[in-house]
Motif scaffolding. Sequence first.
Motif, PDB file in Angstrom:
ATOM      1  N   TRP A  21     -58.501  66.589 -64.351  1.00 28.66           N
ATOM      2  CA  TRP A  21     -58.099  67.973 -64.126  1.00 28.66           C
ATOM      3  C   TRP A  21     -56.584  68.153 -64.076  1.00 28.66           C
ATOM      4  CZ3 TRP A  21     -60.876  71.833 -65.440  1.00 28.66           C
ATOM      5  CH2 TRP A  21     -62.268  71.725 -65.453  1.00 28.66           C
ATOM      6  N   ALA A  24     -55.774  68.054 -67.755  1.00 28.11           N
ATOM      7  CA  ALA A  24     -56.350  69.198 -68.462  1.00 28.11           C
ATOM      8  C   ALA A  24     -55.558  70.478 -68.199  1.00 28.11           C
ATOM      9  CB  ALA A  24     -57.808  69.386 -68.052  1.00 28.11           C
ATOM     10  N   GLU A  77     -56.708  72.929 -77.998  1.00 24.94           N
ATOM     11  CA  GLU A  77     -57.040  72.660 -76.593  1.00 24.94           C
ATOM     12  C   GLU A  77     -58.395  71.971 -76.460  1.00 24.94           C
ATOM     13  OE1 GLU A  77     -55.214  72.723 -73.876  1.00 24.94           O
ATOM     14  OE2 GLU A  77     -53.523  73.403 -75.047  1.00 24.94           O
ATOM     15  N   ARG A  80     -57.817  68.405 -77.375  1.00 27.39           N
ATOM     16  CA  ARG A  80     -57.076  67.726 -76.312  1.00 27.39           C
ATOM     17  C   ARG A  80     -57.986  67.407 -75.135  1.00 27.39           C
ATOM     18  NH1 ARG A  80     -54.331  68.784 -71.686  1.00 27.39           N
ATOM     19  NH2 ARG A  80     -54.924  70.984 -71.681  1.00 27.39           N
ATOM     20  N   LEU A  81     -58.822  68.352 -74.752  1.00 27.01           N
ATOM     21  CA  LEU A  81     -59.743  68.141 -73.638  1.00 27.01           C
ATOM     22  C   LEU A  81     -60.787  67.075 -73.973  1.00 27.01           C
ATOM     23  CD1 LEU A  81     -60.066  71.862 -72.604  1.00 27.01           C
ATOM     24  CD2 LEU A  81     -59.018  70.038 -71.222  1.00 27.01           C
ATOM     25  N   GLU A  82     -61.249  67.055 -75.213  1.00 27.46           N
ATOM     26  CA  GLU A  82     -62.179  65.991 -75.632  1.00 27.46           C
ATOM     27  C   GLU A  82     -61.509  64.631 -75.533  1.00 27.46           C
ATOM     28  OE1 GLU A  82     -65.403  67.703 -78.741  1.00 27.46           O
ATOM     29  OE2 GLU A  82     -63.327  67.724 -79.473  1.00 27.46           O
ATOM     30  N   ALA A  86     -63.636  65.284 -71.827  1.00 32.83           N
ATOM     31  CA  ALA A  86     -64.549  66.425 -71.783  1.00 32.83           C
ATOM     32  C   ALA A  86     -65.437  66.411 -73.030  1.00 32.83           C
ATOM     33  CB  ALA A  86     -63.770  67.728 -71.712  1.00 32.83           C
ATOM     34  N   ASP A 105     -66.656  68.724 -68.015  1.00 30.98           N
ATOM     35  CA  ASP A 105     -65.754  67.631 -67.673  1.00 30.98           C
ATOM     36  C   ASP A 105     -66.535  66.312 -67.662  1.00 30.98           C
ATOM     37  OD1 ASP A 105     -67.013  67.285 -65.147  1.00 30.98           O
ATOM     38  OD2 ASP A 105     -65.422  68.296 -64.052  1.00 30.98           O
ATOM     39  N   VAL A 113     -63.565  77.321 -72.807  1.00 25.68           N
ATOM     40  CA  VAL A 113     -62.221  77.466 -73.358  1.00 25.68           C
ATOM     41  C   VAL A 113     -62.264  78.726 -74.217  1.00 25.68           C
ATOM     42  CG1 VAL A 113     -60.419  76.449 -74.782  1.00 25.68           C
ATOM     43  CG2 VAL A 113     -61.839  74.975 -73.321  1.00 25.68           C
TER      44      VAL A 113
END
Length: 130
Positions: A21, A24, A77, A80-82, A86, A105, A113
């Motif tokens: 987090w 993220a 995004e 990036r989160l993957e 995520a 998450d 998103v």
Amino acid sequence: MLVVGSIVIRVADLHAQLAFWTAALDYVAREPIDVDFALLRSRSGAGPNVSLDAHPSERVLPPRIHLDLYAEDQRAEVARLEALGAEVVPWDKQPDDADYVIMQDPEGNRFCVIDAAGWDGFVRHRVARA
């Protein structure tokens, strides 16, 4: 007058979720971090805090509450989160023109998103029911 100060997320692994987090959201943790609780705040001071509460909690789907994270570049995004761990959550009822991507998450906490490029500040997406 009330103001949203912190959104609390129940987690199993505090340190792993702290790493996820903070990366993220580009938030920082308030020191010292407790054994079972961490408060994260925005580096810029904008937006509510996010707190991580390490206590067992039954996962409910669909979740009763989730975060909507606004993105100027939604595709970047999501990627990036993957990369941070995520996952995109497939949902067969998601409309073709949806402006949101449902994600979770590393512990399965759901969030969306939202493609906010060109917005005037108002929420325009449909509520995800996945």
